[in-house]
Write an enzyme that holds these catalytic residues in place. Structure first.
Site, short mmCIF file in Angstrom:
data_model
loop_
_atom_site.label_atom_id
_atom_site.label_comp_id
_atom_site.label_asym_id
_atom_site.label_seq_id
_atom_site.Cartn_x
_atom_site.Cartn_y
_atom_site.Cartn_z
CG ASP A 1 -1.97 -1.00 1.27
OD1 ASP A 1 -2.02 -1.82 0.35
OD2 ASP A 1 -2.78 -0.99 2.22
CG HIS B 1 2.25 0.06 4.32
ND1 HIS B 1 1.98 -0.93 5.23
CD2 HIS B 1 1.11 0.78 4.18
CE1 HIS B 1 0.73 -0.82 5.65
NE2 HIS B 1 0.18 0.22 5.02
ZN LIG Z 1 -2.56 3.32 3.15
#
Ligand SMILES: [Zn+2]
Length: 210
Positions: free
Chosen positions: A39, A178
């Protein structure tokens, strides 16, 4: 997250496209695959490093990009697609669904999608209201997760980031990392180890392509 409990569904068969009853996907029913997701990118250096790691393990993943980052770094967006990974929508500007009106939220997602062109949506922070699910679920598969690495947290050590992940992985898991600067300290330690763990478990990393 309580608002989502009613729409929580497990063991969704992979390849099943939900259009009639908009809801949220937390994991898939696959015997031999897991689904790595990244992400908040694309982020210079971090995303390139992730792509190198994935290539080394012949792993495919899904990158839930922020529209604004893909706009800033179109070459990274292109690299993700050209390497055979899937791009998902993570809104344009990292909107918190619970704090945002329906219209503004939908607008931000759709605006991002002019750049990202995906049928997958991951709501930032996993926060999305039932009304937002209803409005967006007809056009997007809303993808949550069942395994959270917490790589973004400065209170989590690289070692516990690996443990947070490997302890809960099972076939069909959707795993969150991430590709952001904030997470890179943990990610650079954890990702190769998690890829190694998955491969030793006899599982394959696939992109979410419904
Ligand atoms: Zn996010």
């Amino acid at each position: 997250m309580h608002q989502l409990s009613l729409t929580r569904m497990r063991f969704v068969p992979f390849g099943f496209i939900r259009r009639l009853i908009p809801s949220v996907i937390w994991s898939f029913d696959t015997p031999d695959r897991v689904f790595l997701t990244f992400d908040d990118g694309p982020t210079p250096e971090v995303t390139e490093w992730v792509l190198g790691q994935l290539a080394a393990y012949d792993a495919k993943a899904t990158f839930f990009c922020l529209g604004k980052n893909a706009e800033l770094h179109p070459h990274l967006h292109r690299m993700i697609v050209e390497a055979g990974h899937k791009v998902g929508n993570h809104t344009y500007s990292h909107q918190k669904g619970w704090e945002q009106g329906l219209e503004r939220y939908v607008e931000d997602v759709d605006f991002a999608n002019q750049i990202l062109r995906s049928d997958l949506l991951r709501p930032p922070y996993g926060r999305i209201t039932p009304a937002q699910v209803k409005a967006l679920g007809e056009r997007y598969n809303i993808i949550m997760w069942d395994v959270l690495s917490r790589d973004y947290s400065r209170y989590v050590s690289p070692q516990s980031c690996v443990r947070n992940t490997t302890r809960y992985i099972r076939p069909g898991s959707i795993i969150v990392f991430h590709d952001s600067n904030k997470a890179f300290r943990n990610l650079r330690y954890a990702l190769p180890r998690v890829l190694d763990y998955i491969s030793r478990a006899g599982l394959k990393c696939s992109a979410i392509d419904l």
